[in-house]
Write a protein that holds these residues in place. Sequence first.
Motif, PDB file in Angstrom:
ATOM      1  N   ASN A  33       0.817  -0.967   0.025  1.00 43.89           N
ATOM      2  CA  ASN A  33      -0.694  -0.050   0.043  1.00 43.89           C
ATOM      3  C   ASN A  33       0.971   1.328  -0.105  1.00 43.89           C
ATOM      4  O   ASN A  33       0.578   2.351  -0.878  1.00 43.89           O
ATOM      5  CB  ASN A  33      -1.293   0.451   0.896  1.00 43.89           C
ATOM      6  N   ARG A  34       2.099   1.024   0.489  1.00 44.90           N
ATOM      7  CA  ARG A  34       2.885   2.550   0.537  1.00 44.90           C
ATOM      8  C   ARG A  34       3.599   2.914  -0.477  1.00 44.90           C
ATOM      9  O   ARG A  34       4.001   3.727  -0.998  1.00 44.90           O
ATOM     10  CB  ARG A  34       3.779   2.178   2.075  1.00 44.90           C
ATOM     11  N   GLU A  37       0.995   4.494  -2.957  1.00 42.51           N
ATOM     12  CA  GLU A  37       0.765   5.406  -2.885  1.00 42.51           C
ATOM     13  C   GLU A  37       2.135   6.952  -3.057  1.00 42.51           C
ATOM     14  O   GLU A  37       1.997   7.492  -3.903  1.00 42.51           O
ATOM     15  CB  GLU A  37       0.263   5.810  -1.385  1.00 42.51           C
ATOM     16  N   ARG A  40       1.506   6.746  -6.708  1.00 45.21           N
ATOM     17  CA  ARG A  40       0.684   7.846  -7.334  1.00 45.21           C
ATOM     18  C   ARG A  40       0.891   8.955  -7.215  1.00 45.21           C
ATOM     19  O   ARG A  40       0.501  10.142  -8.199  1.00 45.21           O
ATOM     20  CB  ARG A  40      -0.778   6.830  -6.410  1.00 45.21           C
ATOM     21  N   ARG A  41       1.360   9.376  -5.692  1.00 47.04           N
ATOM     22  CA  ARG A  41       2.415  10.437  -5.729  1.00 47.04           C
ATOM     23  C   ARG A  41       3.245  10.779  -6.678  1.00 47.04           C
ATOM     24  O   ARG A  41       3.094  12.206  -6.988  1.00 47.04           O
ATOM     25  CB  ARG A  41       3.043  10.447  -4.685  1.00 47.04           C
TER      26      ARG A  41
END
Length: 192
Positions: A33-34, A37, A40-41
Amino acid sequence: MAILTDIIDPRVQQAVVAGVFVAVGWVFNGYQNRKRERRRRLERMQDVQTALIAEIDHYIVTLKQFDLAASWSRIVTAMEDDMSYIPVVPSERNDTIFSALIAEIHVLPEPVIQPVVGYYNQVFAVDAIIDDLRSDLFREMDQIQRIGMYTDYIALKQEALARGEVALRALRVSTGRTVKPSSRGVALSDQS
C-alpha cells in the motif's frame, strides 16, 4: 512439562503458524500500500509539473515574441507626443492551470515550490496592474502618472519573464526534462 506439551499441541502450532501468516500478510500488505501510494504521488507530482511547465512555457514564449523594452519606448513616446493618448492594454489570463491545481501545490518538490509560487505571484501582479491600466481612474490621471504606471506594467512583465524562466528551469530539473533548442525555434518561425 505442561508448557512443553502445550507448545507441541497441534492446535497451538496451527494457531502460531496462522498468527505468523496473518502478521506477515499484514506487514506485506502495508508495504504494498505504501509503495502504491508513493507511485501515485510521484505520478501526480509529474502530472502537476507537466501542466505547470505547459502553462508557464506558453507565457514565456509569448513574452519573448515581443521586445518589451522597444514596446515600452514606442508607447511612452506616443504618450509624450500626445497628452491625450491612452494605450490599450489587453487583459490576460496566465494562471488557469495554477489556479485549478493550487490545492495540490504540496505535491511539488520543495525546490520547485518557491520559484513556481514566485512566478505566479508576479503573474498576479501583472493582472492587477492591467486592471488598473484599464480603469477609469487611469484615464483620469495626468499623462506623467499614466506613463509611470505603464512603465511599472512593462517592468512587471519583464520580471514575470525572468521569474518564469527560473520556474521553468526548476520544473525541468525536477522532472528530468530538457528543452530541445531547435523545437522552440522551429515552432516560432513556423508561426510567422
